[in-house]
Scaffold this active site. Structure first.
Site, PDB file in Angstrom:
ATOM      1  N   TYR A   1       0.864  -1.177   0.000  1.00  0.00           N
ATOM      2  CA  TYR A   1       0.000   0.000   0.000  1.00  0.00           C
ATOM      3  C   TYR A   1       0.906   1.234   0.000  1.00  0.00           C
ATOM      4  O   TYR A   1       1.903   1.288   0.715  1.00  0.00           O
ATOM      5  CB  TYR A   1      -0.883   0.019   1.262  1.00  0.00           C
ATOM      6  CG  TYR A   1      -1.652   1.320   1.399  1.00  0.00           C
ATOM      7  CD1 TYR A   1      -2.924   1.452   0.855  1.00  0.00           C
ATOM      8  CD2 TYR A   1      -1.084   2.415   2.053  1.00  0.00           C
ATOM      9  CE1 TYR A   1      -3.609   2.654   0.950  1.00  0.00           C
ATOM     10  CE2 TYR A   1      -1.758   3.610   2.145  1.00  0.00           C
ATOM     11  CZ  TYR A   1      -3.019   3.726   1.594  1.00  0.00           C
ATOM     12  OH  TYR A   1      -3.692   4.918   1.676  1.00  0.00           O
TER      13      TYR A   1
ATOM     14  N   GLU B   1      -3.529   7.615  -3.869  1.00  0.00           N
ATOM     15  CA  GLU B   1      -3.314   6.288  -3.289  1.00  0.00           C
ATOM     16  C   GLU B   1      -3.039   5.254  -4.373  1.00  0.00           C
ATOM     17  O   GLU B   1      -3.654   5.293  -5.436  1.00  0.00           O
ATOM     18  CB  GLU B   1      -4.604   5.921  -2.539  1.00  0.00           C
ATOM     19  CG  GLU B   1      -4.511   4.729  -1.639  1.00  0.00           C
ATOM     20  CD  GLU B   1      -5.828   4.523  -0.904  1.00  0.00           C
ATOM     21  OE1 GLU B   1      -5.927   4.933   0.262  1.00  0.00           O
ATOM     22  OE2 GLU B   1      -6.761   3.957  -1.496  1.00  0.00           O
TER      23      GLU B   1
END
Ligand code: GDP
Ligand code: MN
Length: 392
Positions: free
Chosen positions: A113, A201
């Site tokens: 992530y 993101e």
């Protein structure tokens, strides 16, 4: 304002993030052409067919499918286009898929992530990485917060190279993959800053078996208050993805958020709107919406507000609560009378005016032949509106 994955990937790519090639399609034929091009130009043997909606968790909902041939891309495109994709972020009715992205698939060795957002507590942007990529980051934050590493960027000096290295170390990378990750982190941060985003993101950022670092997914939320600086980004807006009533409200300069209850609320000022919703709940009702008509509640905004509220079939009564500060209550009352001429207010209406010229405003309403109830004290108005629910 949210962007689609393919739009976000374009922005990230422009800043130097390595993103697998992909082509957008709106029909099955376009998807097949896209796959053929990826096959011809990139020698692609693995394809990913991805629903483009403004919600995450598409993979689990069946909106992300792997294909090993052009024929398989055709089948998946046929399934995904037009489907009502339900994910944990869409609500039960789902979101209709109008666009898909066909990308070259990559082999995944490890998923990470990587995200950038504003940390309001520290008044600094935070960059986060985790080795728990591909899964919902909120779940990781809740269940194993130690698996998320963060650095904060001092706005006066910007992201320092050592901070990007610190994050890549935290990902457990070395060698060329480490260098690529450092570069991806710096590129993503640049994209976040240049676009005035509130969130940028990549989940997952992946490492391939050859040690390449690639952004397989991309998400961007833009700061609406900075959109005026980015006309090119504003053009990327996809109104299909937004609530039609919220879009309509925006056109009239109203802030409208639909909620699940049955008491329609029209209020001036966000703080008063929150207080009104609280007191409706206290009186035993459930607000059907949040609607802030803004500081200057005119006849036009009041009429537009009624139209939007009454379009919601769940609304059984409406509470209009206006505090006359800059706006005068008699003007608002006239606005209500004007609006009532043009629209059929078919549910009980309770009006509470307070502030400048409140007495004149109340008299205008009481003397009119409109079947509304006026109140002075907010608690009384809330009690009246919840009592009126049974009459609808
Ligand atoms: P999301 O579910 O909406 O977050 O959509 P993602 O783009 O993150 O895709 C969901 C999952 O599909 C990812 O976590 C991966 O496991 C898988 N996936 C996506 N792209 C690829 C790819 O190129 N290759 C492989 N092997 N899996 C992929
Ligand atoms: Mn994802």
């Amino acid at each position: 304002m949210k962007l689609h994955e393919y739009q976000a990937k374009g922005l990230f790519r422009d800043c130097g993030v390595s993103v697998p090639d992909g082509i957008v399609a709106e029909t099955v034929d376009e998807a097949v052409d896209a796959a053929r091009r990826l096959e011809d130009e990139n020698d692609a043997t693995l394809f990913i067919v991805k629903a483009q909606i403004h919600a995450g968790g598409r993979g689990k909902g069946g909106g992300v499918k792997l294909a090993h041939s052009v024929e398989e891309v055709r089948e998946h495109a046929d399934d995904i286009l037009g489907m009502d994709l339900v994910t944990h972020q869409t609500g039960a009715e789902g979101q209709t898929v109008r666009t898909i992205l066909v990308t070259e698939g990559v082999d995944i060795e490890q998923e990470y992530y990587l995200g950038v957002t504003l940390d309001r507590e520290k008044s600094m942007n935070a960059i986060m990485v985790s080795t728990e990529g591909g899964v919902d980051i909120e779940t990781v934050a809740e269940e194993s917060p130690e698996k998320i590493q963060r650095v904060w960027v001092d706005p006066s000096i910007g992201l320092q190279p050592f901070q990007a290295r610190q994050l890549a170390f935290a990902m457990g990378l070395e060698g060329d993959a480490f260098k690529q990750a450092v570069s991806s982190i710096r590129s993503l941060y640049q994209a976040f800053e240049e676009t005035d985003s509130t969130l940028a993101e990549i989940n997952p950022l992946v490492q391939t078996p050859d040690g390449e670092i690639e952004a397989v997914d991309a998400k961007v939320n833009l700061d609406d208050n900075a959109l005026f600086r980015h006309p090119d980004l504003e053009e990327m807006r996809d109104l299909h993805e937004e609530d039609p009533m919220e879009v309509k409200a925006g056109e009239h300069g109203l802030s409208y958020i639909k909620l699940d209850g049955n008491v329609g609320c029209m209020v001036n000022g966000a703080g008063l709107a929150m207080a009104t919703m609280d007191i409706i709940k206290l009186a035993g009702g459930e607000p059907a919406n949040f609607l802030d008509v803004g500081g200057a509640a005119s006849a036009e905004t009041v009429e537009a507000g009624f139209r939007i509220i009454l379009e919601d079939p769940n609304v059984d009564a409406v509470l209009l609560n206006i505090f006359g500060g800059i706006v005068r209550c008699d003007r608002v009352a006239q606005g209500v009378l004007e609006a009532a001429k043009n629209i059929d207010i078919s549910v009980p209406l309770i009006v509470r005016l307070q502030g400048t010229n409140a007495v004149e405003g109340k008299r205008l309403l009481d003397e009119s032949d409109l079947s509304l109830r006026s109140a002075v004290v907010l608690k009384e108005a809330a009690d009246e509106v919840t009592a009126a629910l049974g009459e609808a």
